[in-house]
Write a protein that holds these residues in place. Structure first.
Motif, PDB file in Angstrom:
ATOM      1  N   THR A 123      -5.537  40.151  69.680  1.00 27.22           N
ATOM      2  CA  THR A 123      -4.584  39.931  68.927  1.00 27.22           C
ATOM      3  C   THR A 123      -5.578  39.754  67.202  1.00 27.22           C
ATOM      4  O   THR A 123      -4.637  40.130  66.926  1.00 27.22           O
ATOM      5  CB  THR A 123      -3.703  38.751  69.289  1.00 27.22           C
ATOM      6  OG1 THR A 123      -3.189  38.565  70.222  1.00 27.22           O
ATOM      7  CG2 THR A 123      -2.529  38.134  68.498  1.00 27.22           C
ATOM      8  N   SER A 124      -6.467  38.508  67.182  1.00 29.28           N
ATOM      9  CA  SER A 124      -6.328  38.686  65.980  1.00 29.28           C
ATOM     10  C   SER A 124      -7.487  40.371  65.700  1.00 29.28           C
ATOM     11  O   SER A 124      -7.324  39.791  64.400  1.00 29.28           O
ATOM     12  CB  SER A 124      -7.394  37.069  65.663  1.00 29.28           C
ATOM     13  OG  SER A 124      -9.143  37.709  66.610  1.00 29.28           O
ATOM     14  N   LEU A 125      -7.654  40.393  66.245  1.00 28.86           N
ATOM     15  CA  LEU A 125      -8.626  41.551  66.116  1.00 28.86           C
ATOM     16  C   LEU A 125      -7.604  42.737  65.415  1.00 28.86           C
ATOM     17  O   LEU A 125      -7.304  43.639  64.785  1.00 28.86           O
ATOM     18  CB  LEU A 125      -8.946  42.404  66.595  1.00 28.86           C
ATOM     19  CG  LEU A 125     -10.493  41.990  67.225  1.00 28.86           C
ATOM     20  CD1 LEU A 125     -10.909  42.250  68.745  1.00 28.86           C
ATOM     21  CD2 LEU A 125     -11.514  41.973  66.531  1.00 28.86           C
ATOM     22  N   TYR A 126      -6.106  42.831  66.013  1.00 33.82           N
ATOM     23  CA  TYR A 126      -4.557  43.352  65.307  1.00 33.82           C
ATOM     24  C   TYR A 126      -4.702  42.841  64.428  1.00 33.82           C
ATOM     25  O   TYR A 126      -3.637  44.052  63.879  1.00 33.82           O
ATOM     26  CB  TYR A 126      -4.295  43.246  66.636  1.00 33.82           C
ATOM     27  CG  TYR A 126      -4.439  44.181  68.110  1.00 33.82           C
ATOM     28  CD1 TYR A 126      -3.149  45.735  67.563  1.00 33.82           C
ATOM     29  CD2 TYR A 126      -3.801  43.595  69.074  1.00 33.82           C
ATOM     30  CE1 TYR A 126      -3.360  46.990  68.377  1.00 33.82           C
ATOM     31  CE2 TYR A 126      -4.090  45.214  70.128  1.00 33.82           C
ATOM     32  CZ  TYR A 126      -4.068  45.863  70.198  1.00 33.82           C
ATOM     33  OH  TYR A 126      -3.742  47.225  71.162  1.00 33.82           O
ATOM     34  N   LYS A 127      -4.423  41.896  63.971  1.00 31.98           N
ATOM     35  CA  LYS A 127      -4.108  41.015  62.677  1.00 31.98           C
ATOM     36  C   LYS A 127      -4.207  41.861  61.447  1.00 31.98           C
ATOM     37  O   LYS A 127      -3.395  41.945  60.908  1.00 31.98           O
ATOM     38  CB  LYS A 127      -4.466  39.145  62.764  1.00 31.98           C
ATOM     39  CG  LYS A 127      -3.345  39.010  61.468  1.00 31.98           C
ATOM     40  CD  LYS A 127      -3.514  37.952  61.341  1.00 31.98           C
ATOM     41  CE  LYS A 127      -2.777  36.852  60.414  1.00 31.98           C
ATOM     42  NZ  LYS A 127      -1.394  38.024  59.539  1.00 31.98           N
ATOM     43  N   THR A 129       4.360  41.696  62.900  1.00 34.29           N
ATOM     44  CA  THR A 129       3.587  40.767  63.890  1.00 34.29           C
ATOM     45  C   THR A 129       2.886  41.612  65.353  1.00 34.29           C
ATOM     46  O   THR A 129       3.346  42.357  65.722  1.00 34.29           O
ATOM     47  CB  THR A 129       4.088  39.654  64.184  1.00 34.29           C
ATOM     48  OG1 THR A 129       5.408  40.257  65.312  1.00 34.29           O
ATOM     49  CG2 THR A 129       4.432  38.533  62.658  1.00 34.29           C
ATOM     50  N   TYR A 130       2.237  41.309  66.252  1.00 35.34           N
ATOM     51  CA  TYR A 130       1.996  41.764  66.815  1.00 35.34           C
ATOM     52  C   TYR A 130       3.037  41.912  68.264  1.00 35.34           C
ATOM     53  O   TYR A 130       3.072  43.251  68.431  1.00 35.34           O
ATOM     54  CB  TYR A 130       0.470  41.225  68.150  1.00 35.34           C
ATOM     55  CG  TYR A 130       0.247  40.968  69.458  1.00 35.34           C
ATOM     56  CD1 TYR A 130      -0.395  42.793  69.431  1.00 35.34           C
ATOM     57  CD2 TYR A 130       0.632  40.598  70.811  1.00 35.34           C
ATOM     58  CE1 TYR A 130      -0.656  43.039  70.377  1.00 35.34           C
ATOM     59  CE2 TYR A 130       0.031  41.431  71.862  1.00 35.34           C
ATOM     60  CZ  TYR A 130      -0.651  42.510  71.849  1.00 35.34           C
ATOM     61  OH  TYR A 130      -1.137  42.907  72.679  1.00 35.34           O
ATOM     62  N   ASP A 139      -0.761  43.834  59.846  1.00 42.48           N
ATOM     63  CA  ASP A 139      -0.363  43.670  58.524  1.00 42.48           C
ATOM     64  C   ASP A 139      -0.187  45.069  57.594  1.00 42.48           C
ATOM     65  O   ASP A 139       0.930  44.764  56.697  1.00 42.48           O
ATOM     66  CB  ASP A 139      -1.423  42.753  58.086  1.00 42.48           C
ATOM     67  CG  ASP A 139      -2.075  40.751  58.312  1.00 42.48           C
ATOM     68  OD1 ASP A 139      -0.814  40.758  59.288  1.00 42.48           O
ATOM     69  OD2 ASP A 139      -2.690  40.321  58.082  1.00 42.48           O
ATOM     70  N   SER A 166      -7.651  37.564  74.980  1.00 43.11           N
ATOM     71  CA  SER A 166      -6.074  37.812  74.228  1.00 43.11           C
ATOM     72  C   SER A 166      -5.676  37.254  73.092  1.00 43.11           C
ATOM     73  O   SER A 166      -5.383  37.721  72.605  1.00 43.11           O
ATOM     74  CB  SER A 166      -5.123  37.049  74.950  1.00 43.11           C
ATOM     75  OG  SER A 166      -3.606  37.136  74.192  1.00 43.11           O
ATOM     76  N   ARG A 167      -6.358  35.865  72.839  1.00 43.79           N
ATOM     77  CA  ARG A 167      -6.529  35.251  71.402  1.00 43.79           C
ATOM     78  C   ARG A 167      -7.455  36.310  70.341  1.00 43.79           C
ATOM     79  O   ARG A 167      -6.984  36.864  69.486  1.00 43.79           O
ATOM     80  CB  ARG A 167      -6.522  34.064  71.370  1.00 43.79           C
ATOM     81  CG  ARG A 167      -5.792  33.192  71.478  1.00 43.79           C
ATOM     82  CD  ARG A 167      -6.715  31.845  72.036  1.00 43.79           C
ATOM     83  NE  ARG A 167      -6.966  30.744  70.653  1.00 43.79           N
ATOM     84  CZ  ARG A 167      -6.732  30.443  69.716  1.00 43.79           C
ATOM     85  NH1 ARG A 167      -4.592  30.287  69.722  1.00 43.79           N
ATOM     86  NH2 ARG A 167      -6.845  30.247  68.915  1.00 43.79           N
ATOM     87  N   HIS A 168      -8.419  36.710  71.315  1.00 46.67           N
ATOM     88  CA  HIS A 168      -9.559  37.411  69.666  1.00 46.67           C
ATOM     89  C   HIS A 168      -8.365  38.843  69.620  1.00 46.67           C
ATOM     90  O   HIS A 168      -8.914  38.941  68.506  1.00 46.67           O
ATOM     91  CB  HIS A 168     -10.685  37.361  71.027  1.00 46.67           C
ATOM     92  CG  HIS A 168     -11.309  38.462  69.888  1.00 46.67           C
ATOM     93  ND1 HIS A 168     -12.293  37.894  69.514  1.00 46.67           N
ATOM     94  CD2 HIS A 168     -11.939  39.589  70.523  1.00 46.67           C
ATOM     95  CE1 HIS A 168     -13.136  38.905  68.506  1.00 46.67           C
ATOM     96  NE2 HIS A 168     -13.384  39.906  69.415  1.00 46.67           N
TER      97      HIS A 168
END
Length: 141
Positions: free
Chosen positions: A22-26, A35-36, A30, A18-20
């Motif tokens: 979400t970081s791909l979405y950032k 924000t996600y 942007d 999930s963290r990974h």
């Protein structure tokens, strides 16, 4: 004691993934100044146009204490409006503004870009969706 190793914890795999993701979405989000969690709200509204705050919360599995600040920020950005229902004053409806509808066009490429970022084949993505949907359907409502 193998079952207590971090590498064997399903919950940790979901957390890390999930963290990974979400970081791909950032970087994609942007560009939309979202924000996600704001993106998730917009996805629901892009699908339904107008919904009650309660219905948005149910769709996203968020309580009003979490959802209300998200909606306020999106309203400040001009992407949605919140209005009391004329039928029931206790009910607040959320609707897209023209700017919110325009943002949908800008976001249209995001899902495809994200799938490219995780390097899965189409059949793997389909199987993953099936497995996750099966798990989600097991969660008590």
């Amino acid at each position: 004691m193998e079952n207590l190793l971090l590498k064997n914890q399903l919950c940790f795999k979901f957390y890390a993934l999930s963290r990974h993701i979400t970081s791909l979405y950032k970087p994609l989000l942007d560009e939309l100044d979202l924000t996600y969690p704001q993106y998730l709200v917009m996805l629901v509204l892009w699908e339904h146009e107008v919904m009650s705050v309660k219905a948005v919360g149910e769709q996203l599995m968020l309580d009003s204490g979490t959802l209300t600040p998200l909606l306020k920020r999106l309203e400040q950005k001009g992407l949605l409006s919140r209005n009391r229902s004329t039928e029931d004053e206790r009910k607040v409806n959320v609707s897209l503004t023209a700017e919110g509808r325009e943002a949908k066009q800008k976001a249209a490429c995001i899902p495809e870009q994200l799938v490219e970022g995780v390097s899965l084949e189409a059949d793997e993505v389909k199987q993953l969706f099936s497995t996750l949907n099966k798990m989600m359907n097991q969660i008590p409502k």
